[in-house]
Structures are given as structure tokens and as C-alpha cells.
Design a protein around this motif. Structure first.
Motif, mmCIF file in Angstrom:
data_model
loop_
_atom_site.group_PDB
_atom_site.id
_atom_site.type_symbol
_atom_site.label_atom_id
_atom_site.label_comp_id
_atom_site.label_asym_id
_atom_site.label_seq_id
_atom_site.Cartn_x
_atom_site.Cartn_y
_atom_site.Cartn_z
ATOM 1 N N GLU A 279 0.838 -1.203 0.000
ATOM 2 C CA GLU A 279 0.000 0.000 0.000
ATOM 3 C C GLU A 279 0.874 1.255 0.000
ATOM 4 O O GLU A 279 0.443 2.344 -0.366
ATOM 5 C CB GLU A 279 -0.911 -0.014 1.227
ATOM 6 C CG GLU A 279 -1.913 1.130 1.269
ATOM 7 C CD GLU A 279 -2.767 1.096 2.519
ATOM 8 O OE1 GLU A 279 -3.361 2.139 2.846
ATOM 9 O OE2 GLU A 279 -2.837 0.026 3.169
ATOM 10 N N ASP B 186 0.760 2.914 -3.197
ATOM 11 C CA ASP B 186 -0.528 3.479 -3.603
ATOM 12 C C ASP B 186 -0.700 4.909 -3.100
ATOM 13 O O ASP B 186 -1.443 5.694 -3.692
ATOM 14 C CB ASP B 186 -1.690 2.615 -3.063
ATOM 15 C CG ASP B 186 -1.653 1.201 -3.634
ATOM 16 O OD1 ASP B 186 -1.127 1.037 -4.756
ATOM 17 O OD2 ASP B 186 -2.130 0.280 -2.949
ATOM 18 N N SER C 143 3.797 8.594 2.067
ATOM 19 C CA SER C 143 4.128 7.166 2.012
ATOM 20 C C SER C 143 5.188 6.815 3.043
ATOM 21 O O SER C 143 5.126 5.759 3.691
ATOM 22 C CB SER C 143 4.614 6.787 0.607
ATOM 23 O OG SER C 143 3.567 6.829 -0.329
#
Length: 812
Positions: A51, A54, A106
Motif C-alpha cells: 500500500e 498506492d 508514504s
């Protein structure tokens, strides 16, 4: 003929976004630039943490440079580790790491999920602005070394320096905030309890309640007088001890006079001016808190410990023993690994040295050293492992002497803000008016002397000037920080506006730390020949070799034999049956004719000279426009540790009237700054490395340019991100506007003072008039300073957008 750099079609790395020239490194249809990035992806994929990709596109950090497996072995030493602990008990340990790679959401998400990668980790809290992580882990389930290694494995290597062992962690001083809270509480309640007196003419309350409320106001005013106003008492006393009448002296006088007058009136059954007194303190504390809320994540004061590793590898009985730098002694043999900083002066006893001294001297060309020669602390080894015999301890090395100069330690702060000078004249004017008023009433009606004189001192308090200064300075500091320009304090704004001469370092300041312009002159090289040249150059770690590899393209797998490296001359070897030489003119059999400016690398194939590469550092984007702006206002100077091979183009960039000095050692730069100051110049110095530390300290305003605002910045008054250097002229204009805004606000406050003085000199200043004028003056000052500084900030932002759009790349 000249051949420009070729254009390649590249694929970007799925992890970090860098160009991939070798598309063989793939996994699940994803391409990576190196095995390091691929390994990080595999780790995240294994623990179901993809993730991460993403949240942001290609958020990772390039892993092209591998980290030594035993780099954090020193953390196994409990004596070292315990100095890094913030807290430790029987079950858990708290530790804080500085991680310069943090750059996006992130990063934040991945670090806060570190417990999924390492079971011993219990919680991670990230301070994004400071780029710090607080890690709580169970020392029965993992170790400090393991935590550091797992962070490094996913691309977030913690930066641990000697300063981390020696830093003092001061307690957070919240006193100013508490004082503000007390002042705000008392001011609000006093205003509420004073309403019956404000409207006494309309009937008001029973006199018993009025008397009760007035005594309650007296009680509420005491914490403000005795506690909240302490910051102004200390500042005023400090100024008086040094024979200087700063702005806090008349403010303290107004506070005491207001309290004494109000106390006397309350005893005599009158309302008093406690609302005005507490309002003065409250609004001024707001401004002081906002101004003092400077960016604590930045370190403007650094010493050599911030640049050195926490430990080095000492060779004892053919084993590497991690040893902290304070324990390193003269006569110890230490191993310096590739790309590590040399922590102490020493003699080479094994290996070859290629030392980059740019951080110390400013000279960008690496220096080759062999066995028996001395190398100095602060250099960075670029060519494999090296062993040296230390001849001086860390605290006595050449590097540390740059910080320990007596002339810098004893340098006095001579700048005095124009606000203090203005308040001095303002104070004498108020005292003069008070004296004239007292004389007048002494002759006509002596009973009015006390109410008239005290009213003048109350209403003519220069608090509006202090408010204007505090709010404007604080807001300008925040506007500059939005553009990644961080100033130490409000005085730095004024010093920057007053600068009359600007001095630049060259290497790392005007030129970037990375990137170079490569041009090939000679016979046209075939793609096959370029690959062979790149393959040979890739065997060397020399910066010029790396630049040639970047120009020719990454090498592919080719058979190389008889590779040889000749220090100071060049490299040679057989590649696919062709004998290739890269190096200087004598090494390749060339004649020195019509050489271009910059570093020259000749190339010969099968002993036939083919041509030469010129390799030059690149100037930062947008410099030409900046220099054109500065030339029209300021005399400019450039101090460079390099030789003068770039004098022609540098002269074109800086203008005909600029002073260009080359081969400048740190002491030379410092002496030049002092010479300008002796001529009455106010010097602004912009530098980046340790070699500029002395000049930055000595200058009236020293600005440290950095690729990372939290790391590797010498002691300075400001920290400027390198990308924002083209906006320097706009920043100076904003600092100049700061003074104009304060003066405009002060003129407005004079109008309020004149209105109040009209009532004060007559001795008829009522609490209601004071209660209206004081808050009205303060609030209007706050609104004006905010709106004017915000308008100037928007002008800066629009100018920034225009310059970012227009700036062009300028090769050296």
C-alpha cells in the motif's frame, strides 16, 4: 567537432522513480534501477505493505549505494547505545532517530507500520517537519542495532552522529505560554468585571458590588504584574545593566505606573486601569509567543560533532573493533570504509586514498594520497577501504580548529534593532511631554499633576511598536519558511535587509553538489566504443570517471583484463580486445593544445588518440536572472576553493564589477569578510560547507545553502534550500518590506497616542477611554501587520512561480 550528450529512452524504477538503464532487473512485471530497490520491494511485498506505493507515485529512496552489513555494529556496545536512549525500563526502550529520507505521506505510513516488519517494535511516531521518528520497542524482542538495520533495509537509514552522544536535551520551556494563559484569563475577567464602571452613567450596579468588583480586579491584576510580565522585566533589566534603553524599559515603566495608579484609585473608590494594564501584557505576550515560535527542528548552531560518525572501526589484532570517537586515541589504527568521513588527522598505512576535501576547503577535485602521506579530518574517502594511523585526537584535528577560532568564539553581537532605537527616542519624547505637563499643572493646578503625568505614561506606552515588530517579524518568518528559507530569529530579518555587500561561495553554492556538464571533442565514437569506454571508466570511483559513465551510458557485461589504475594519471585496460586509456595528456600521448575550460579526460583506443571529454560542474538553475537582479543593487564577491579555470564564465555570470577570488582557504574567506566589515560594509555571506563556517559566523548575516534543511549545515543565521537560491532577491525585498510595515504600524499607533494624550495632559483620561483606545490600537496593529505582510508574501509567491517558470539551466 563537439558531440553533445546522447538521448536514451529509459524506464523509471517502480520503487524510487530513477531512470533504469538496465531493464533486466525485474520482478512481477515491475522494473527496478538496482537490486537494492528490488530488495526493498520484496521486503514490503513479503509483509503485505505494498500500500506504500498506492499513497504516492514512486515514493521510495534509491538503493544504488549499498550499506555495509556491519555499519551499525557499534550499537551492540551498551555504553554507546545507552547514550541514545530517551527512556528505558524492564520492558521497553524509547529511542529517537533522525531520518533525512522522509519526504512524503508514504514514508510516514511505512514508518508507522514498522511493527509489521519487526515484531519487537511496539510503536513508531513520526515528526514529519523535523524528520525524526520516535521508536518504542521491546528490547527482549529486538535490539537497537536490529531496528537501525531494518530501517536501512527499507531505505530509511538513520543518521547518527557524534553530536547525538554529546547533545544536551533541554527541557521544553513552556513558561511563556503559561504566562500568556494567565494574562489572557485575567484580562478577560477584568474586562467583564469592569463593565459596570464603563456604564456607570447609565445607572450601573449598587456601589457595594462596584467596590467588590474593583477589588476582584486588583486581585486578578496581581498574577499579571508578578508573573506574566516577567519576560519584560528581565529584558528591561538586561538592557539597563548594559546602559541601553531598549523598548521593554518604557513598557515596564507603563506597567508599574498603571498598576500603582489603579491601586491608588481602587483604594479611593475609583475604578482604575487594570483592564488596560493586563491588556498591554496580554497582547504583547501574544506577539512574543508568535515571534519566538521559531523552527526548532532546524539547527542553526552546529559544531564538528554534527558531521562525524558516532563510532569508527579501530584495528586491534587484525579485528575491527567499533570505538566511539571520544575514545579514539593518538596511535590507534582505524579503517576508513569507502565513502566515509575521515574523523581524525592521520598517516596512511594501508590502501590508496582518493580524498574529497570539498567540504573542508571548497576544492572540488579529489586529492590522491598514498602510503606514508598525511590526510586530514573532514575529507571523504572515495576509493575503497583505507587504514590510517591517527596522529591527533578528534578534538585536536584540523577540522575542529575551524570552529575553535578565538576570534569567532569572542565575537560580540553588535546589531541593535531599529525598533529599540526608535523606542528610545519615543521614550524621551513621552518623558518630555510628561515633564512639560507637570510643569504646567504645577503652576496652575498642582492637584492635577499626578493624574495627568500618570495618564501620559499609561496611554503613551510604546506597546503598539512592540506589537507591530513582534507580529510582523513572526509572520515574515513563517512566510519565508513556506519557501524553505528559515531564519534564526527576527534580528536576522533586519540584518538581511541592511546588507550592503553579498559574498558567495562557489563550489556547492553556485554550482550543484551533483550533476556535471560533459562534452566530447574529437572523432565520432560508435555506440560500441562508448560502451567500452563506459565499461572501463566504471572500474574507477573517481568523480570524473563517473561523469564519463553517465555520458556514455551504463556499461554492460564486457570482458575486462589487465585493468590498471595510475594515481593522478588515469586508468587503462583491455575491453573486448581493445586497449583503452582514459586520463591526462601525458598518460594518453596527447598534446596540450586549445584545451577547453574544466577538467579534461583524454581517451585513446589501441594507442590512438580519439578525443577528449571536458567535464564541468553545472551552475544551479536560475542563477543568471538572480545575478542580474543583485548586480543592480549590491557589489558581489565570489570566494572559491577551486582554481581559476572557470574565471571567464564565472565573470560573465557575476558581472564585470564582481570580485572573484580563487584558491581560498577557510582562513582566507574569514579574512576577506573582516576586511569588508572594516570598510563599513554590512556583509551577507552565502555558503554551504565547513570551509565557509568561519565566514558565515563572522558575516553580518550568514546563510547556509543546503540540499536538506535538517542536515549538514554550518553554524549560520539562516538555512536556505538550494532550489530556492534563485529567489534570494525576492527574499531580500520581503525583509526590506518588513521594516516598512513596522513603521506604518507605528505611525498609526501614534494617532491613537495623540488622541489619548489629548485627554491625558488634561488629567481627564477615564478608564472607559483607556479601555477603548488600548485594545483598539492593539487589534488594528495586528490586523494591519498581518494583512500587509501576507500581501507581501503573496507578491513573493507570484514572483517565485514566475521565476520557476522562466529559469534556465546554465552550464559552467
Amino acid at each position: 567537432m563537439a558531440v553533445s550528450s546522447q538521448t536514451n529512452t529509459n524506464t523509471t524504477c517502480y520503487h524510487c522513480g530513477e531512470n533504469c538503464t538496465d531493464n533486466d532487473i525485474t520482478l512481477s512485471d515491475k522494473v527496478f534501477c538496482c537490486t537494492g530497490c528490488k530488495t526493498v520491494y520484496e521486503i514490503l511485498n513479503q509483509y503485505d505493505l505494498c500500500e506504500y506505493y498506492d499513497l504516492n507515485s514512486k515514493p521510495g529512496i534509491s538503493q544504488r549505494v549499498a550499506v555495509r552489513s556491519d555499519k551499525f555494529a557499534f550499537l551492540d556496545d551498551e555504553k554507546i547505545a545507552q547514550q541514545l536512549y530517551l527512556f528505558r525500563d524492564d520492558t521497553q526502550t524509547h529511542v529517537s532517530f533522525y531520518i533525512p529520507q522522509i519526504h512524503c505521506s508514504s514514508c510516514l505510513w511505512l514508518l508507522e507500520n514498522l511493527h509489521r516488519l519487526e515484531k519487537g517494535v511496539q510503536r513508531v511516531t513520526v515528526n514529519f517537519s523535523k524528520k525524526e521518528v520516535l521508536i518504542i520497542y521491546s528490547h527482549t524482542g529486538t535490539s537497537l542495532r536490529r531496528v537501525a538495520e531494518i530501517l536501512t533495509a527499507i531505505g530509511y537509514e538513520p543518521y547518527i552522529s557524534l553530536q547525538d552522544l554529546q547533545r544536551k536535551k533541554p527541557a521544553v520551556n513552556r513558561q511563556l505560554v503559561y504566562q500568556l494563559g494567565v494574562a489572557g484569563f485575567c484580562f478577560g475577567n477584568i474586562m467583564l468585571l469592569s463593565f459596570p464602571d464603563y456604564f456607570a452613567s447609565a445607572g450601573g450596579l449598587d456601589e457595594t458590588f462596584n467596590r467588590l468588583f474593583r477589588y476582584m480586579n486588583l486581585v486578578l491584576a496581581l498574577p499579571v504584574l508578578l508573573y506574566s510580565a516577567q519576560a519584560f522585566y528581565k529584558s528591561a533589566w538586561s538592557g539597563l545593566k548594559h546602559g541601553f534603553l531598549n523598548i521593554d524599559v518604557p513598557i515596564v515603566l507603563a506597567i508599574f505606573v498603571t498598576f500603582i495608579r489603579s491601586f491608588a484609585e481602587v483604594i479611593n473608590g475609583q475604578p482604575g486601569y487594570f483592564d488596560s494594564m493586563t491588556g498591554i501584557v496580554f497582547f504583547m505576550l501574544i506577539g512574543r509567543v508568535l515571534q519566538d515560535k521559531t523552527y526548532q527542528g532546524l539547527s542553526f548552531d552546529r559544531d564538528y560533532t554534527a558531521y562525524f560518525p558516532i563510532a569508527v572501526s579501530v584495528i586491534k589484532e587484525d579485528k575491527e573493533i567499533p570505538t566511539t570517537l571520544p575514545e579514539l586515541k593518538t596511535g590507534d589504527t582505524i579503517r576508513i570504509h569507502n565513502n566515509e568521513l575521515v574523523p581524525a588527522d592521520g598517516i596512511i598505512v594501508r590502501g590508496k586514498a582518493l580524498i574529497d576535501y570539498s567540504f573542508v576547503t571548497g576544492e572540488s577535485a579529489p586529492v590522491s594520497k598514498s602510503i606514508g602521506e598525511i590526510i586530514y579530518a573532514g575529507g571523504r574517502q572515495l576509493d575503497g577501504n583505507l587504514e590510517i594511523l591517527t596522529i591527533k585526537e578528534v578534538a585536536q584535528s584540523y577540522l575542529t580548529s575551524l570552529w575553535n577560532r578565538d576570534e569567532l568564539r569572542n565575537k560580540e553581537e553588535k546589531q541593535v534593532s531599529f525598533v529599540h532605537l526608535l523606542s528610545r527616542y519615543f521614550t524621551w519624547a513621552v518623558l518630555f511631554i510628561a515633564a512639560v505637563t507637570a510643569t504646567y499643572w504645577w503652576v496652575h493646578e498642582p492637584a492635577r499633576i499626578w493624574p495627568a503625568v500618570t495618564a501620559i505614561l499609561i496611554i503613551a506606552c510604546p506597546c503598539a511598536l512592540l506589537l507591530a515588530s513582534s507580529f510582523t517579524n513572526g509572520h515574515i518568518l513563517r512566510i519565508l519558511s513556506r519557501h524553505r528559507f528559515y531564519l534564526r530569529n527576527a534580528q536576522a530579518i533586519e540584518n538581511m535587509a541592511n546588507a550592503t555587500h553579498i559574498v558567495f561561495d562557489k563550489t556547492g553554492t553556485l554550482t550543484g553538489k551533483t550533476g556535471s556538464s560533459v562534452i566530447y571533442y574529437g572523432d565520432v565514437l560508435t555506440p560500441g566504443q562508448e560502451v567500452m569506454i563506459a565499461t572501463l571508466a566504471a572500474q574507477s570511483t573517481h568523480p570524473l570517471s563517473r561523469a564519463i559513465v553517465q555520458y556514455c551510458g551504463d556499461p554492460v557485461s564486457r570482458h575486462i583484463h589487465d585493468f590498471q589504475h595510475f594515481t593522478g594519471k588515469g586508468v587503462c585496460g583491455w575491453v573486448d580486445g581493445f586497449f583503452i586509456r582514459l586520463g591526462n595528456a601525458a598518460f594518453t600521448g596527447a598534446h596540450r593544445k586549445n584545451e577547453q575550460e574544466g577538467s579534461i579526460v583524454y581517451v585513446s583506443i589501441n594507442e590512438k588518440l580519439c578525443g577528449l571529454f571536458t567535464i564541468r560542474n553545472s551552475y544551479r538553475s536560475g542563477l543568471r536572472q538572480l545575478m542580474q537582479q543583485l548586480q543592480s543593487v549590491y557589489p558581489l564577491s565570489v570566494l572559491s576553493g577551486d582554481n581559476n579555470h572557470t574565471i571567464t564564465q564565472l565573470g560573465q555570470l557575476m558581472g564585470n564589477n564582481a570580485t572573484l577570488l580563487f584558491e581560498q582557504q577557510p582562513a582566507d574567506k574569514l579574512a576577506y569578510i573582516i576586511s569588508l566589515q572594516k570598510k563599513g560594509k554590512k556583509v551577507m555571506m552565502i555558503g554551504d560547507g565547513l570551509n565557509d563556517a568561519g565566514a558565515l559566523k563572522q558575516s553580518d548575516i550568514g546563510i547556509s545553502l543546503t540540499e536538506d534543511s535538517n542536515n549538514f549545515t554550518p553554524a549560520s543565521d539562516g538555512i536556505l534550500h538550494a532550489d530556492q537560491l534563485p529567489l534570494l532577491f525576492s527574499f531580500i525585498r520581503l525583509c526590506k518590506a518588513n521594516k516598512r510595515i513596522i513603521l506604518i504600524s507605528f505611525i498609526l499607533s501614534l494617532l491613537y497616542n495623540i488622541t489619548g494624550l489629548y485627554f491625558a495632559v488634561q488629567g481627564i483620561l477615564s478608564p472607559l477611554v483607556a479601555a477603548i483606545l488600548m485594545p483598539a490600537s492593539s487589534i488594528s496593529i495586528i490586523l494591519i501587520t498581518f494583512s500587509c505582510s501576507e500581501w507581501q508574501g503573496k507578491r513573493l509567491y507570484s514572483k517565485a512561480l514566475q521565476q520557476m517558470t522562466d529559469k534556465s539551466h546554465i552550464p559552467d
